[in-house]
Every structure is written in structure tokens, then in C-alpha cells.
Design a protein around this motif. Structure first.
Motif, short mmCIF file in Angstrom:
data_model
loop_
_atom_site.label_atom_id
_atom_site.label_comp_id
_atom_site.label_asym_id
_atom_site.label_seq_id
_atom_site.Cartn_x
_atom_site.Cartn_y
_atom_site.Cartn_z
N SER A 72 43.73 30.50 18.60
CA SER A 72 43.49 29.40 19.52
C SER A 72 43.03 28.16 18.78
CB SER A 72 42.42 29.79 20.55
OG SER A 72 41.12 29.76 19.96
N ILE A 73 43.13 27.04 19.45
CA ILE A 73 42.63 25.80 18.88
C ILE A 73 41.13 25.93 18.60
CG2 ILE A 73 42.25 24.73 21.15
CD1 ILE A 73 43.33 22.97 17.84
N GLU B 235 36.89 26.07 14.63
CA GLU B 235 35.76 26.80 14.04
C GLU B 235 35.95 26.94 12.53
OE1 GLU B 235 33.12 30.82 14.72
OE2 GLU B 235 35.26 30.93 15.21
N VAL B 236 37.15 27.31 12.10
CA VAL B 236 37.44 27.44 10.67
C VAL B 236 37.23 26.10 9.96
CG1 VAL B 236 39.27 27.88 8.97
CG2 VAL B 236 38.99 29.41 10.93
N CYS B 237 37.76 25.04 10.54
CA CYS B 237 37.60 23.72 9.94
C CYS B 237 36.13 23.32 9.89
CB CYS B 237 38.40 22.67 10.72
SG CYS B 237 40.18 22.82 10.47
N LEU C 62 40.34 18.63 4.49
CA LEU C 62 40.05 19.19 5.81
C LEU C 62 41.16 18.83 6.80
CD1 LEU C 62 37.90 20.81 7.33
CD2 LEU C 62 36.83 18.63 7.94
N LEU C 63 41.60 17.59 6.76
CA LEU C 63 42.68 17.16 7.64
C LEU C 63 43.98 17.89 7.30
CD1 LEU C 63 43.56 15.38 9.94
CD2 LEU C 63 43.92 13.53 8.32
N GLU C 64 44.24 18.11 6.01
CA GLU C 64 45.42 18.88 5.58
C GLU C 64 45.36 20.31 6.12
OE1 GLU C 64 45.52 18.66 1.32
OE2 GLU C 64 46.06 16.53 1.32
N LEU C 65 44.18 20.91 6.05
CA LEU C 65 44.02 22.27 6.58
C LEU C 65 44.31 22.30 8.07
CD1 LEU C 65 43.11 25.25 6.35
CD2 LEU C 65 40.77 24.44 6.75
N TYR C 66 43.72 21.37 8.81
CA TYR C 66 43.91 21.31 10.26
C TYR C 66 45.39 21.10 10.60
CZ TYR C 66 43.83 19.63 15.03
OH TYR C 66 44.08 19.46 16.37
N ALA C 67 46.01 20.10 9.98
CA ALA C 67 47.39 19.75 10.31
C ALA C 67 48.38 20.84 9.87
CB ALA C 67 47.75 18.41 9.65
N GLY C 68 48.06 21.56 8.80
CA GLY C 68 48.99 22.56 8.29
C GLY C 68 48.67 23.99 8.65
N ASP D 199 51.55 26.29 10.09
CA ASP D 199 52.58 26.62 9.11
C ASP D 199 52.05 27.49 7.97
OD1 ASP D 199 54.46 25.20 10.57
OD2 ASP D 199 54.12 23.35 9.44
N LYS D 200 50.82 27.25 7.56
CA LYS D 200 50.22 28.03 6.46
C LYS D 200 50.23 29.52 6.78
CE LYS D 200 46.02 28.55 3.69
NZ LYS D 200 46.74 28.82 2.47
N TYR D 201 49.96 29.85 8.05
CA TYR D 201 49.87 31.26 8.44
C TYR D 201 51.02 31.74 9.32
CZ TYR D 201 45.20 31.12 6.48
OH TYR D 201 44.15 31.00 5.61
N ASN D 202 51.96 30.86 9.67
CA ASN D 202 53.08 31.21 10.54
C ASN D 202 52.57 31.71 11.90
OD1 ASN D 202 55.71 31.59 11.41
ND2 ASN D 202 55.86 33.64 10.54
#
Length: 149
Positions: free
Chosen positions: A45-46, A51-53, A65-71, A74-77
Motif C-alpha cells: 500500500s501507499i 513508512e519505508v521512505c 529519497l525521492l528516487e526511492l519513492y518514485a521507483g 518498479d524496483k520490486y515489481n
């Protein structure tokens, strides 16, 4: 044959991103690899993404941090679920959350459980290293990564 649909809790992602020396890292990675390769259909869920971010924000630059959120998707499919009430708005009903809190769930766990409950017909399992916190509190079975593998 239809893939097993698993809702993935935040602790799975935290272990992957932050704790490579953890004793469960290999099992965690094996599980996430099954999701990434499409052998399991992964959903979260969002609230989990945020929470992870939030947890990783103490160690990441704003850009990372923004790269993690935006990706994240796709990172985890993964498919990322949003509350059904307002499209992609992050919202919740206090009464709905309080019923889950009354089952001895923390606020964040109650938010996540509410997303599981809203989507329980589309899910087969809830996956968390803290599955025992969710046992008998959800409409789907709560299990750990090794139990699904």
C-alpha cells in the motif's frame, strides 16, 4: 495457473534496503526475487511505501529519497494500493482504524491492515516478518517469507 497474490509489509522492504547483514536477509531476498520475477504477485500500500521512505529518510539525501519513492513499484515489481475512498488520496476512517487498533494493532499497523481488509478479496496472503502481530486480525492468512517459499 494464477499466481498467489501477496500483500507485502514494510519490514520486508526495510530489511532489503537497510540490513544486508541481517540473519534473515537471504530468505528475504529470495522472497522478493520471487515477486520481482513474477512468480508471486506482489502488492503493498501507499502507507507501506511512505513508512519505508520515512524510516529511510534519516539516511538518504532528499534526491535519493525521492528516487526511492518514485521507483518503488518498479524496483520490486509491485502493485501499490491506494485507499478506495478518494482515488489516490491518502485517507482513512477513524472508526475503521479504531476497530483494528482495538484488536491490539499500532496506528501504522492498523492503517496497513485497513488496506488489506479493503482489498482482501484480491489477496491470498499477508507477508511480514511480524506476521504474528497480524494473526487472526485479518481476512487473509498472515505468514512470514519462508512460509510462502
Amino acid at each position: 495457473m494464477e499466481r498467489v497474490k501477496v500483500f507485502i509489509d514494510s519490514d520486508i522492504f526495510i530489511r532489503d534496503l537497510r540490513y544486508p547483514k541481517d540473519q534473515r536477509f537471504r530468505e528475504n531476498s529470495a522472497f522478493l526475487e520471487q515477486v520481482y520475477k513474477g512468480k508471486l504477485k506482489g502488492l503493498t500500500s501507499i502507507y507501506n511505501v511512505l513508512e519505508v521512505c520515512g524510516i529511510l529518510s534519516f539516511n538518504l539525501s532528499e534526491e535519493r529519497l525521492l528516487e526511492l519513492y518514485a521507483g518503488f513499484r518498479d524496483k520490486y515489481n509491485l502493485q501499490i494500493l491506494f485507499p478506495k475512498r478518494n482515488g489516490e488520496s491518502v485517507c482513512f476512517l477513524i472508526s475503521e482504524l479504531f476497530l483494528l487498533i482495538a484488536k491490539k494493532l499500532s496506528f501504522v499497523d492498523a492503517l496497513i491492515a485497513s488496506m488489506v481488509e479493503q482489498n482482501h478479496k484480491a489477496l491470498d496472503r499477508f507477508i511480514s516478518w511480524n506476521a504474528e502481530h497480524f494473526k487472526d486480525k485479518l481476512s487473509v492468512e498472515a505468514i512470514t517469507p519462508p512460509e510462502i517459499l
